[in-house]
Design an enzyme around this catalytic site. Structure first.
Site, PDB file in Angstrom:
ATOM      1  N   HIS A   1      38.983  54.403  54.070  1.00 52.85           N
ATOM      2  CA  HIS A   1      38.015  53.636  54.102  1.00 52.85           C
ATOM      3  C   HIS A   1      36.893  53.957  55.098  1.00 52.85           C
ATOM      4  CE1 HIS A   1      38.481  50.199  56.810  1.00 52.85           C
ATOM      5  NE2 HIS A   1      39.719  50.588  56.758  1.00 52.85           N
TER       6      HIS A   1
ATOM      7  N   GLU B   1      40.528  51.804  38.938  1.00 55.91           N
ATOM      8  CA  GLU B   1      40.360  51.214  37.757  1.00 55.91           C
ATOM      9  C   GLU B   1      39.301  51.909  36.836  1.00 55.91           C
ATOM     10  OE1 GLU B   1      40.981  46.633  39.042  1.00 55.91           O
ATOM     11  OE2 GLU B   1      39.017  47.335  39.124  1.00 55.91           O
TER      12      GLU B   1
ATOM     13  N   ASP C   1      44.159  55.692  57.471  1.00 56.93           N
ATOM     14  CA  ASP C   1      43.162  54.896  57.586  1.00 56.93           C
ATOM     15  C   ASP C   1      42.967  54.730  59.370  1.00 56.93           C
ATOM     16  OD1 ASP C   1      41.875  52.313  58.195  1.00 56.93           O
ATOM     17  OD2 ASP C   1      43.054  51.244  56.672  1.00 56.93           O
TER      18      ASP C   1
ATOM     19  N   GLU D   1      36.623  48.329  51.951  1.00 60.34           N
ATOM     20  CA  GLU D   1      37.955  48.156  52.047  1.00 60.34           C
ATOM     21  C   GLU D   1      38.163  46.916  53.028  1.00 60.34           C
ATOM     22  OE1 GLU D   1      41.524  48.533  54.272  1.00 60.34           O
ATOM     23  OE2 GLU D   1      39.771  48.138  55.074  1.00 60.34           O
TER      24      GLU D   1
END
Length: 743
Positions: free
Chosen positions: A373, A433, A450, A421
């Site tokens: 992110h 999605e 990350d 995030e």
């Protein structure tokens, strides 16, 4: 007549001979070099290219990436966030070192912010509403970074607004057991609880409190849990060391599920259906606010009532009491209340993912995804910009190889710089999605980096067991920072190891059982083989639950370069290790995933389950034999596929055979998905790695069901144990079948 026949025969023979010669030499000529696609489809990972990659990863480039990324605070959807979007696009669209294509994906998501014109306040007020003490609203300035006007006030994202006032009580970590114990001593109705971070999720501290009548919650970081007990900013904490200074406050999202909360299971696009706000679950029902330990010290040490248990005590040089409720009669706050004035606002805002791709040359429809992110709470040098700085260096080196025509991966590589995030893994969840079908059918693996560097002691890696071998292979080829003759692998095994029945002593990897970072949707929702890689600290030298400046205004470039990774050599080691893994997943003829390592983990889970549960289950006439049989079937099937891979010269096999085996490896984790296994857990479908509250190193659904049944004793709860045993047995048996040859 005879003469004519002879001439005809001779002519025919001559034609036949010429034809044979033409055919022979024609076949020899064209057969001497196979069609170009034959060479392409047998392409395998090039070790010399990996060596070149490792040599070109530059620690100074990573340092400068981080310097640029941390110039301004870049909380999701702010102007600073847009600045980092433009920076990523510029780098990934660079004509000399960029990717084949880079673009942005937009989502309209539900976020929570403090009111910039009406700051949240926490005060101690007398019966006449005189303010006796006010909690610090902003962290103390030590460098110019804390002076930036875009530094957001510490707050709890998704805490409701409100103005509760009541007597203070101390509730340890805010776990259900903490409130239960506290309620046996103190009437919690109408009180405000102060809790410390750890033990329970952020939002759970308020969710657990509300049923007892608690009307507000404060949360702080105890120096015992983050600073090894150190508290003084004159000599012990930042700016003198990596430890959290007294005014430091950990911000965070206080929601309990990942993804945009208004569009569950749907990508949050402009025309998407959104549920009513009042239908949102998993957020605090009462106001909650984080504060620094300098203020927590003043409040807790003034509390009256009985002494809390030893396990509740922290680093303050006073006894942590339950609260009377309220303060000691001898304190300056006698008979006073704590008042919370929370003005948080919820807004639907546009958030961007920045995406980039290097197209594959042989199997462009197979994706290796690498992500991190981009958004932070403040400057976010470690979380997440250490990971973004590493990702930018990977794309620079690999992008230049592609632009110069020196390399193109076998499979496509997709890079994701996820947005929002920090508010609940929103960017990555919305992406999965939106592209559910494509990603489910085509994604080989997901690599998450990350926080690239928590500290500079050793590698830390978690993931599905099948990725263990490729991470080990990569780690063996990278020199450990500051240890010229030691590999990252050898250094790692010294810090954390286990004994494997198949491999002997090896480094200990963790599992991705929760939703701690952007791997969550890939693991739990899509069933994609995933991993999370970082460098971390020596746990024998500190008890810090995470790096101390986490989510505070002190997580800056200065903090990272002076106290976390001077010289950025650990960043370089992570870039080399993660990049090595990435190239192997993208270029290997046969995917470097190992099914037998998976079966070893299932064996461990089974042995724990049998030890913990079998005796009690027999009393309820519930048999574990189907689960034992399923794990045995998986073990046999995994050994069979490993044998096929090991004994076949797949470079000489038909490409369809290689593709078949790779599909078996790629789709293995999809076989463990059951959309009905966890109806109460949003977007958790993987029956092996779902989150668990039972705290047992075994199958999560079974562990939670058993704990619930043992607590209640109800037959219907024992039926749920039986249900989860069946879910597990059939999922594992089904996964085993995918590893066998076709029926």
């Amino acid at each position: 007549m005879i003469k004519q026949v002879l001439v005809g025969v001779i002519c025919g023979a001559a034609v036949l001979t010429v034809g044979i010669l033409i055919g022979h030499f024609g076949i020899t000529k064209t057969g001497s070099s196979a069609p170009s696609w034959v060479t392409d489809v047998t392409k395998d990972v090039d070790e010399s290219l990996i060596d070149k990659f490792l040599s070109e990863v530059d620690n100074i480039q990573i340092q400068e990436n981080l310097r640029e990324l941390t110039k301004v605070p870049h909380m999701a959807t702010t102007a600073g966030d847009e600045q980092t979007v433009q920076f990523m696009l510029k780098r990934w669209q660079d004509p000399e070192t960029g990717l084949d294509k880079a673009w942005r994906e937009e989502y309209l998501v539900y976020l929570s912010f403090p009111d910039p014109t009406n700051p949240n306040k926490v005060t101690v007020v007398s019966p006449s509403d005189t303010v006796l003490h006010q909690v610090r609203e902003k962290e103390k300035n030590y460098t110019s970074d804390q002076n930036d006007p875009e530094v957001v006030q510490p707050y709890a994202a998704y805490s409701p607004a409100g103005h509760p006032k009541g007597k203070l009580v101390y509730a340890n970590q805010g776990k259900p057991s903490d409130y239960h114990l506290l309620n046996q001593t103190v009437d919690l109705r109408g009180t405000i609880a102060i809790t410390r971070y750890g033990g329970a999720g952020r939002g759970a501290k308020a969710i657990n409190a509300a049923p007892y009548g608690v009307i507000g919650v404060l949360v702080y970081t105890d120096p015992l849990d983050i600073n090894d007990g150190l508290m003084s900013d004159t000599s012990e904490t930042y700016p003198h060391s990596w430890y959290l200074p007294p005014s430091g406050v950990e911000r965070g999202s206080f929601n309990g599920q990942y993804g945009d909360m208004l569009t569950p299971y749907l990508a949050a696009k402009e025309g998407t259906y959104r549920i009513p706000v009042e239908n949102i679950t998993g957020i605090p029902p009462i106001p909650i606010q984080p504060i620094g330990f300098e203020d927590a010290y003043i409040l807790i040490c003034a509390l009256g009532g009985e002494a809390a248990p030893a396990s509740w005590q922290g680093a303050f040089n006073c006894t942590y009491n339950f609260g009377g409720p309220g303060f000691k009669s001898t304190s300056a706050f006698n008979d006073s209340d704590v008042k919370m004035d929370i003005f948080n606002q919820e807004k639907i805002k546009n958030s961007s993912n920045v995406m980039g791709v290097i197209r594959g040359s042989v199997e462009p429809d197979r994706y290796v995804i690498y992500g991190n992110h981009r958004d932070s709470w403040v400057h976010g040098a470690i979380d997440p910009s250490s990971g973004t700085a590493v990702m930018l260096e990977l794309t620079r080196v690999l992008g230049r190889m592609v632009k110069q025509g020196k390399w193109r991966p076998r499979r496509s590589i997709v890079f994701g710089s996820w947005g929002a995030e920090e508010f609940g893994l929103i960017g990555s969840a919305e992406y999965t999605e939106q592209y559910f079908a494509k990603l489910s059918e085509r994604t080989v693996a997901y690599i998450n980096v990350d926080i690239a560097v928590f500290a500079n002691a050793t590698l830390r890696a978690s993931g599905m067991p099948s990725v263990q071998n490729v991470i080990f292979t990569a780690a063996k080829q990278v020199a450990a920072p500051g240890l010229d003759s030691t590999s990252v692998y050898d250094n790692w095994i010294r810090y954390s190891n286990r004994t494997s029945p198949n491999h002997g002593t090896i480094p200990r990897m963790g599992f991705l059982t929760g939703a701690g970072s952007d791997y969550a949707a890939f693991v739990h929702y899509l069933g994609i083989t995933s991993m999370d890689i970082s460098y971390t600290y020596d746990r024998s030298k500190t008890n810090a639950r995470i790096y101390p400046a986490y989510h505070t205004a002190y997580d800056t470039f200065n903090y990272a370069s002076e106290f976390i990774d001077p010289g950025f050599l650990s960043h370089q080691a992570i870039a080399r290790t993660a990049g090595n893994v990435l190239i192997r997943l993208a270029d290997s003829l046969v995917l470097p995933l190992n099914c037998s390592d998976y079966s070893e983990s299932l064996d461990d889970y089974l042995n724990t389950a049998v030890s913990l549960y079998e005796h009690k289950l027999k009393a309820w006439k519930i048999s574990m034999e189907p689960l034992k049989h399923a794990v045995a079937s998986f073990r046999s099937a995994a050994a069979h596929l490993d044998h096929v891979i090991r004994t076949s010269d797949l470079a000489k096999e038909t490409p369809l055979k290689v593709r078949k085996i790779n599909d078996q490896l790629m789709l293995l984790d999809r076989a463990f998905l059951d959309p009905l296994a966890f109806p109460d857990k949003y977007a958790y479908r993987h029956v092996i790695w779902a989150s668990s509250s039972a705290g047992k190193p075994t199958f999560p659904g079974l562990a939670d069901a058993f704990a619930s049944a043992e607590s209640s004793g109800h037959s219907r709860d024992w039926d749920k144990v039986h249900f989860h045993l069946s879910v597990l047995s059939q999922a594992i048996e089904g996964a085993a079948q995918t590893l066998l040859d076709v029926i």
